[in-house]
Every structure is written in C-alpha cells, then in structure tokens.
Design an enzyme around this catalytic site. Structure first.
Site, PDB file in Angstrom:
ATOM      1  CD  GLU A  36     -63.174  10.915  27.297  1.00 27.37           C
ATOM      2  OE1 GLU A  36     -63.997  11.750  27.975  1.00 27.37           O
ATOM      3  OE2 GLU A  36     -63.126  10.579  25.947  1.00 27.37           O
ATOM      4  CE1 TYR A  37     -60.901  -0.008  26.146  1.00 22.49           C
ATOM      5  CE2 TYR A  37     -63.224   0.246  25.562  1.00 22.49           C
ATOM      6  CZ  TYR A  37     -62.288  -0.543  25.832  1.00 22.49           C
ATOM      7  OH  TYR A  37     -62.174  -1.967  25.771  1.00 22.49           O
ATOM      8  CG  ASP A  38     -56.566   3.012  27.617  1.00 16.73           C
ATOM      9  OD1 ASP A  38     -57.277   1.949  27.251  1.00 16.73           O
ATOM     10  OD2 ASP A  38     -55.713   3.384  27.314  1.00 16.73           O
ATOM     11  CD  GLU A 114     -40.877  -2.593  18.986  1.00 20.68           C
ATOM     12  OE1 GLU A 114     -39.908  -3.495  18.903  1.00 20.68           O
ATOM     13  OE2 GLU A 114     -42.092  -3.018  18.350  1.00 20.68           O
ATOM     14  CE  LYS A 116     -50.016   0.194  22.226  1.00 16.00           C
ATOM     15  NZ  LYS A 116     -51.135   0.726  21.371  1.00 16.00           N
ATOM     16  CG  ASP A 118     -53.248   5.410  17.350  1.00 18.35           C
ATOM     17  OD1 ASP A 118     -53.891   4.309  17.536  1.00 18.35           O
ATOM     18  OD2 ASP A 118     -53.537   6.434  17.355  1.00 18.35           O
ATOM     19  CD  GLU A 173     -50.993  -1.373  15.250  1.00 22.14           C
ATOM     20  OE1 GLU A 173     -50.804  -2.520  15.673  1.00 22.14           O
ATOM     21  OE2 GLU A 173     -51.946  -0.670  15.819  1.00 22.14           O
ATOM     22  CE1 TYR A 225     -46.933  -6.185  16.732  1.00 21.74           C
ATOM     23  CE2 TYR A 225     -47.829  -4.319  15.821  1.00 21.74           C
ATOM     24  CZ  TYR A 225     -47.877  -5.099  16.405  1.00 21.74           C
ATOM     25  OH  TYR A 225     -49.205  -5.683  16.673  1.00 21.74           O
ATOM     26  CE  LYS A 313     -52.528   3.045  24.513  1.00 20.60           C
ATOM     27  NZ  LYS A 313     -53.583   3.418  24.313  1.00 20.60           N
ATOM     28  CB  CYS A 411     -84.823  22.477  17.405  1.00 21.91           C
ATOM     29  SG  CYS A 411     -83.564  21.993  16.245  1.00 21.91           S
ATOM     30  CB  CYS A 414     -86.485  22.719  12.742  1.00 24.38           C
ATOM     31  SG  CYS A 414     -87.170  21.912  14.426  1.00 24.38           S
ATOM     32  CB  CYS A 429     -84.905  18.710  17.886  1.00 24.78           C
ATOM     33  SG  CYS A 429     -86.205  19.185  16.908  1.00 24.78           S
ATOM     34  CB  CYS A 434     -85.865  18.718  13.235  1.00 24.57           C
ATOM     35  SG  CYS A 434     -84.266  19.799  13.331  1.00 24.57           S
TER      36      CYS A 434
END
Ligand code: IVH
Length: 716
Positions: A36-38, A114, A116, A118, A173, A225, A313, A411, A414, A429, A434
């Site tokens: 999602e970030y990428d 090679e 990657k 994480d 890494e 690496y 990836k 909620c 509570c 809430c 709570c």
C-alpha cells in the site's frame, strides 16, 4: 487531471507518505502494508513526473529514508546508503534489463539474483579487520550509531578472519529469525507489552533499543549483501563479494544465481520463490544486481537509487476463508476498529484467524458481509488484511454490513454513545471514561517514548482500570506502592500479584516521569494528531503545557490559513510567524509567497481543540494539582549562554554505568551543550562508558578530553 487537482492530490499524498514514514521509521509501528505504501509512493512519483513544476525539494520522493532518532549519536556513512527501485511485475523487471542493455549496447551484462531480506539495513565498518562502528541507514547519509547493539549479534565478527582490507564498510540486513519473532511476541504478550506486527519491526525496535543488554536477549541475525567504502582490496565483481565475505567470516547469502538474460533472471526469481519459505528469516523479494563494478559505475544512479539494481517483490500470499463475524475493538482515542473473525487458515506458515478491516468505509467499498468468503493477504505482516470478497461464493441471505446497527448504536465495551468522526472516517466512542479507551491511554501514557514507565504495560493497565484504581492516565500519580503490590494480574482462581518489588520499581518510575521534558509529556497526553515529531516541535516553541494549550503561534497558524485569500493580512501573519522561527518561506513555486509552518492547520486545530475540551481542561487542572510542570527544551538565547555547558560539544561512546545515552543527551542539551556523532578537533569532551568504540581511540589521537560519568556529573 488538471493542475489544481494534481496540486491537491500531491499535497495529500505527501502528507500521507510522511505520516507512514514517521510511523515506520521513528515509531516502528506502521499501519499500512509495504504494498500500500509503495502504491502511494508510486502515485506521487507519477504525478510529480506529470507536473514537474510541482516537484519540491522537500517531497518524500526526494529523500532516501527516514530521519535518524535523536537519542543515538550520529554517524556519517563513508559511502551513502542508497535505496532500491521496486517492482512487482515481471514486465517491469524485463524493462529494467532492456534499459541497461540499451545503456551499455553490445556488451554482455551478467547480473546476480539474490534474496531480498526483510529486515533493517545496517552498515558495519571494519578498519584493519577490527569492527570499528555500526550504523543504521538513517537518511542514507547519516545514521544512528548502533555499534553496541550490533556487537551483541553473535554472528557479526569483532575481528575479520585472515587478510582483511584496510577499510571495509559492509552493508547488510539485520533480522530477527522467524522462530525468535514468535517467541518474542509470546513473551511480550505474557508481560502485557504491545506485540510487534512483524519480524522487521521487531528487528528495528531491537536495534534502536538504547540498552544493549536488552538487545543481546533478542535472537538477531544478519546477512551481508554488499560493500560501501573499501580500501586495500580489489573487488571487481559482486559475485566475488559473497566468497570474500565467507573467507573473512561475515555471514552472507547461501543462495544466489547468475544470469545473462531476462529469461534466466525470471527463472532465478522463481527458483528463489520456491525455497525462500525454508529460510530462517523473512524475505520479501529478490534483488537483481549488475555483477561487474566497472559496468555499475558506467550505469550510475538516479537521485535515489542505482540504475544497476532493482528489487523484485513477490506478491503476498493470498488465501480464501470464511468471514465468521466482524468484531469491534475500541482504541486509545475511542476509535472503533472493525476486525474480521475468520475460519482459521494457514497463510505463509502461520495460522490466521483475524484480519484488520480498517474502517467502515473500507468495508463498504469492498462490500464485505458477514458469512462471505474473503481473500486475505499476508505480506510479511502478522496481521493480515482482507483484500476482497469472492462474490461468486456469497450465500444468498447476506446483507450489506451496517456498522451502527452492528454495535446497536453504542460502544461495544462501555455502552456509551458513539459518533461518526468525519476526520477519521471512523466511529468513535464519546465516553472518555470508557474502560477500553482508558486502558489504551494509560498503556500509551506509560510506554517507551512517552513517559517510559516500564512496569506499566497492557495487562497492568487493564487491571488498574478494571479495579477502578485508575480512571485516567494522570491517576497513576495517586497510586500507592501497597495498592500496586496487591494488584492481581491473574484471575480469581489463579491469582498472580504484582508484588512489592515491582510495585516499588513502578512507583519510582512514575515519580521520575514528573521531571521528564515537555516534549515527552505532550506526546504522552495522546493529543489527536500529535506524534513524537510534532510533540518535539511544539516543545521547542513553548515553555509549558499551558503555553501550548493556549498557543498564540498555533492560533496564528489557523489565522494565516483562514486569511490566505487576503494577501495583505496573510503576509503580515506570515512575517510574524517567520520571525518567531515557527514558519519558513515555502520553497515550492506553487506556494509562491507562501509559508511552511512547523505544524500545519489540522494539527494546530486539533491541539487547541484538545485543550479546550472538558477532558483537556481537566488534564491542565490535574497537572497543576499534582505539581507537575514539565520543562520545555526551549531556551532563550540569553539564558542559553549562561548555562553550565553552553557551547560545549560532547561525543558519547560506550555504555555508561547509570544513564542511557538518551538520558545523557537530554541532560547535556538541557544544560546548553550539544551532542554530535563523531570526534573532531572541535569536540570538547568525549563522555566514555564501558566498552567504548572507535571514538575513544580517535579522541586519544586528537588529544580531546575524555571523561567518565562521575566527572560528567560533577560538571552538571
Ligand atoms: S542492495 C544500492 N541487497 O532493501 C543497493 N538490499 O529497498 C542497496 N535489502 O536498503 C541495497 N536485502 O535494506 C540490497 N540482498 C539485498 C537486500 C537489500 C534487503 C534492503 C536494504 C535496502 C532495501 C532497498
């Protein structure tokens, strides 16, 4: 898209990316998957390419990584630590190889494929075969000095074997192996501490731990690496680096492939995918690198990454399962988060029974219904996400999910009133008392980075709230050791009391928290939108909590945004803000005549609203009653000159007997001195503890005064 729309989107993407960077790099607690970030990042790059005049120097696309933490000394890398371009598609991978073939026509271009890994990028410097220092990547140019922590990793040699190069800066890494990660989280759960979302966060959290003894307990490993600065060795092929590493005793990849065509590259990444599940560490892709250093040099770099390498990836593993129910969790700020309860399934080697559903809009957008068959994805994350619904498998009698109805309009913890907060696309809430919220707030208040009251974790917070001993975080200051000692953390049948020793420790930590600086308090109060960075900024410009609560500067920021249309007035406010140091003239062409303020209007509004609200006012009152007056890090120029360590430069090395580096740095800075990462002739003092690093030798060489903690205490 027209220019105005692009501008708006760019601003939104930048803000979002910065937020995720902060969560990832500084708080080691990301809320989105890498993918999602990428995607956000790529959208921003695309827009900036399409509208090049909207590109500014401060865009996240123009940086290599996150900011280093201030608590560690800083180290400048001999050779910069760059990032890699990423791709998820075989087609783009083929384009990569085609591109380099075009750049180096009529040449054979052997590449190496090679894994990657994480984990967390680290750089380790060996001089004449001895480990001198180690650093995180930081912003790619300057990183945190994590020498002591790296030295706790057993597989990292202190001394290289055999004939070592004079200067050997190696990159690798650091990771927490899969088994170690499971165990660490089990232990944390038992101790009531928050869980790490994935092994990478756990490794990052471990390496950034200020106490090397705690780091030593984590089963960290490392895979080297590549190289940075090298002197006294002739390395001409990447494929030779692996052999050299092995000879010198440096752990490196066991599996790698050589290729000379797109087909061979694709075949290698498929082979790697087949075996990587058996590696002890998590991998998320393959890195494809040009083998010959001479060719690398000719291919060169773009602003951010080398042209001679790319990361491919792997798609995250996806499986189908049935959504049994949607449960609602209540967080620290009262936000109701939907969580999917699933028929347990095996994904990437572990059983999954829960997945995050983010918020109501997300459920609507994907039309997720109870009893649906859903696709879940796990991308190295422990908490997987629901990607989509398999509509063809939907039972006939399902209904669209109605959030408010599901919780009967109240909620689930509570029974208090809930309200949809448009700002957060979430239900919240509204009952500040709570128990779910209070517990989370107490836990946050006491966490590392906030008030650092180590003995108060999730379980203890839970019990304190459950027993009615604490109704809000500041109640911790009313606790007595006897009450805490008797607290039962277990159940009625199997009691487990907190105990006297722990109670005394907790009370001492609570007392110590009274004197923590303003930035830590502002963060601990859990003001919406105020993370660590913002808290630090606010503390730099205000003297007390009250000053922040009624901040003239924040009101000016709002006023400026309100009056933007009125050039004359806006300019006047802008000038005042610039003069106070709270704003800088904007560098972007689009924002001509504009300013960039230390905090934006959303945060300014949020801070002022918080302290104007009944609960905010109560906090101010309680702080007053308790006699807690956190001091600002802000000092006027005149006062600064009179401080005992004014103008003195310190460098820290080794482990001090009774203070962490963070504490020593805070103390030096509070007394007008400052701390830098490396020793030079300009350094006034090197404050050395046990097992000092290379800085100790350097100080001796340059004749810089070396002091120990006792001498330091005399100065302060
Ligand atoms: S080479 C200039 N090789 O991925 C080339 N990086 O996205 C620098 N990483 O910062 C990186 N495994 O932290 C390289 N086999 C590998 C890697 C690897 C993991 C990480 C590294 C880097 C990031 C880039």
């Amino acid at each position: 898209m027209n220019r105005a729309e692009a501008e708006k989107n760019i601003a939104r993407l930048r803000e979002e990316i910065r937020k995720h960077d902060r969560l990832y790099y500084e708080e080691a607690a990301p809320v989105v998957t890498d993918r999602e970030y990428d995607r956000l990042y790529k959208d921003l790059v695309d827009l900036e390419t399409q509208f090049p005049d909207l590109l500014t120097a401060d865009s996240p696309t123009q940086r290599v990584g996150g900011q280093p933490l201030t608590a560690f000394a800083q180290i400048r890398h001999r050779a910069p630590m760059l990032s890699l371009d990423n791709t998820y598609s075989e087609e783009e991978l083929a384009n990569f190889y085609k591109r380099i073939t075009r750049l180096l026509p009529d040449e054979k271009i052997p590449v190496v494929i090679e894994p990657k890994v994480d984990g967390v990028a680290v750089s380790v410097m060996y001089e004449n075969g001895r480990l001198k220092y180690a650093a995180t990547r930081g912003d790619g140019v300057v990183g945190d000095d994590i020498t002591q922590n790296i030295k706790t990793i057993r597989s990292v040699p202190q001394q290289l074997r055999g004939d070592a190069p004079d200067v050997f800066e190696v990159r690798g890494e650091a990771y927490l192996d899969k088994a170690g990660f499971e165990k660490l989280n089990q232990d944390r759960k038992a101790a009531g501490l928050p869980l790490f979302a994935n092994p990478r966060n756990a490794a990052a959290g471990s390496l950034k731990h200020l106490d090397p003894k705690a780091v030593a307990k984590r089963p960290l490993g490392i895979v080297f690496y590549g190289t940075g600065a090298v002197e006294g060795a002739d390395v001409d092929l990447h494929s030779k680096v692996f052999r050299l590493f092995k000879k010198l005793g440096l752990p490196t990849h066991e599996h790698w492939w050589a290729a000379e065509s797109v087909e061979e590259i694709l075949s290698a990444i498929r082979k790697l995918d087949e075996i990587r599940g058996n590696f002890p560490y998590q991998t998320d892709g393959a890195v494809i690198k040009v083998d010959e250093f001479a060719q690398r040099e000719r291919l060169g770099f773009t602003a951010k990454a080398p042209r001679w390498a790319i990361a491919y990836k792997y798609a995250a593993e996806r499986v189908e399962t049935r959504l049994q129910d949607i449960m609602i969790q209540v967080g620290r700020t009262g936000i109701l988060t939907p969580v999917a309860a699933l028929d347990p399934v095996l994904v990437s080697g572990s059983t999954v029974a829960r997945a995050t559903l983010h918020n109501e809009d997300e459920i609507k957008r994907k039309d997720i219904r109870i009893a649906d068959t859903v696709v879940i994805e796990k991308a190295g994350e422990v908490i997987p996400a629901v990607v989509e619904v398999v509509k063809s498998k939907r039972p006939r009698d399902t209904k669209p999910f109605d959030f408010a109805k599901h919780v009967h309009g109240k909620c689930p913890v509570c029974g208090g009133p809930i309200r949809r907060d448009p700002e957060f696309v979430a239900w919240r809430c509204e009952n500040l008392y709570c128990p779910a919220q209070t517990t989370r707030r107490v836990e946050f208040f006491a966490a590392r980075g906030a008030l650092d009251i180590e003995s108060i974790g999730g379980i203890v917070a839970d019990k304190l709230v459950e027993r009615g001993l604490v109704r809000e975080p500041l109640d911790l200051f009313d606790l007595r050791a006897e009450q805490l000692a008797k607290l039962n953390l277990g159940s009625e049948e199997a009691p487990r009391v907190f105990g006297e020793k722990n109670a005394t420790k907790a009370i001492n930590a609570i007392e110590r928290a009274r004197t923590l600086p303003l930035s830590r308090w502002l963060f601990a109060l859990a003001i919406p939108d105020v993370g660590k960075t913002t808290a630090t900024e606010l503390a730099r410009f205000h003297d007390t909590v009250e000053d922040v609560a009624d901040s003239e500067l924040l009101r000016e920021v709002l006023y400026y945004h309100e009056k933007r249309g009125d050039k004359e007035v806006a300019r006047e406010i802008a000038e005042r803000l610039i003069k106070s140091g709270f704003a800088k003239p904007s560098q972007s062409k689009a924002g001509k005549d504009g300013i960039v303020t230390e905090v934006g209007p959303v945060v300014a509004q949020s801070v002022l609203d918080f302290f104007r609200s009944p609960s905010g006012r109560k906090i101010l009152r309680r702080l007053n009653e308790l006699g807690i007056k956190p001091k600002s890090e802000k000092v006027s120029a005149k006062k600064a000159a009179e401080l005992p360590l004014a103008g003195k430069t310190f460098v820290l090395t080794g482990t001090l007997p009774s203070m962490t580096r963070e504490e020593a740095t805070e103390k030096i800075e509070a007394l007008g001195g400052h701390v830098t990462g490396s020793v030079s002739k300009k350094t006034d003092y090197v404050l050395a503890g046990a097992e000092p690093g290379s800085k100790f030798d350097k100080a001796k060489e340059l004749g810089v005064k070396i002091i120990d903690e006792a001498e330091f205490r005399k100065m302060t």
